[in-house]
Write an enzyme that holds these catalytic residues in place. Structure first.
Site, PDB file in Angstrom:
ATOM      1  N   GLU A   4       0.852  -1.186   0.000  1.00  0.00           N
ATOM      2  CA  GLU A   4       0.000   0.000   0.000  1.00  0.00           C
ATOM      3  C   GLU A   4       0.887   1.235   0.000  1.00  0.00           C
ATOM      4  O   GLU A   4       1.952   1.227   0.619  1.00  0.00           O
ATOM      5  CB  GLU A   4      -0.890   0.066   1.253  1.00  0.00           C
ATOM      6  N   ASN A  10       2.218  10.427  -1.747  1.00  0.00           N
ATOM      7  CA  ASN A  10       3.660  10.114  -1.666  1.00  0.00           C
ATOM      8  C   ASN A  10       4.176   9.845  -3.079  1.00  0.00           C
ATOM      9  O   ASN A  10       4.451   8.722  -3.464  1.00  0.00           O
ATOM     10  CB  ASN A  10       3.879   8.905  -0.752  1.00  0.00           C
ATOM     11  N   TYR A  55       7.718   2.794  -7.209  1.00  0.00           N
ATOM     12  CA  TYR A  55       7.099   1.485  -7.465  1.00  0.00           C
ATOM     13  C   TYR A  55       6.738   1.321  -8.951  1.00  0.00           C
ATOM     14  O   TYR A  55       6.906   0.232  -9.514  1.00  0.00           O
ATOM     15  CB  TYR A  55       5.861   1.297  -6.583  1.00  0.00           C
TER      16      TYR A  55
END
Ligand SMILES: CC(C)(COP(=O)(O)OP(=O)(O)OC[C@H]1O[C@@H](n2cnc3c(N)ncnc32)[C@H](O)[C@@H]1OP(=O)(O)O)[C@@H](O)C(=O)NCCC(=O)NCCS
Length: 150
Positions: A106, A111, A118
């Protein structure tokens, strides 16, 4: 990266350092007790060192053939130098070796640094958990990201 990262299993001796690191990174950080609970639960926890400095950590929970990245962080002074990428590669290698077929996590949509991080690794968004995270103003959703580990 000026010094190469060295990874080792996180032990009780690392708890103060990773708790301080986490506190420097997050507005709502894990406490020492949270890290200690993860150790007790048998989560896969790594410390990343550069020379004598503790520069990062990761916490992974295995559930059947899935690995869940519960927490990861790189010291601000060492960010943007490839340590996070090296740590995430190591996390994925370890998870695959332990039998995981996918890695889930998560992340806060606010952010952007972590979201970009990611995406760069080929994670894709598979869902949203509404109001998952606390914020100063209330709650924030979590993006659920996933990556197959072939
Ligand atoms: C997210 C985090 C672990 C990345 O670690 P890092 O050591 O800074 O990352 P790296 O230097 O290895 O960067 C790897 C890739 O991530 C992306 N990235 C990293 N920082 C970025 C930034 N500020 N903006 C955009 N992309 C970024 C880039 O694609 C980069 O690849 P590139 O250098 O080839 O362009 C680190 O920023 C961190 O600890 N953040 C605070 C804690 C946190 O948010 N944890 C995740 C909670 S879900």
């Amino acid at each position: 990266m000026s010094l190469p990262p060295v990874f080792s299993a996180l032990t009780e001796d690392d708890l103060d350092a990773v708790t301080a690191l986490e506190a420097s990174l997050q507005a709502f950080p894990w406490s020492l007790g949270n890290f200690a609970d993860s150790l007790t639960a048998g989560h896969t926890m790594l410390v990343c060192r550069a020379g004598a400095d503790t520069v990062g950590f990761s916490v992974v929970m295995a559930v059947l053939d899935e690995a869940h990245l519960l927490n990861v962080g790189i010291d601000r002074g060492h960010q943007g130098r490839g340590y996070g990428a090296a740590l995430l590669r190591r996390v994925m290698d370890d998870a695959r070796a332990a039998g995981a077929r996918r890695l889930l996590l998560e992340v806060r949509p606010s952010n952007r640094q972590a979201v970009e991080f990611y995406l760069r690794f080929g994670f894709t968004q598979i869902g949203v958990r509404r109001g998952y995270y606390p914020t100063a103003a209330g709650r924030e959703d979590a993006l659920v990201f996933d990556k197959e580990l072939p």
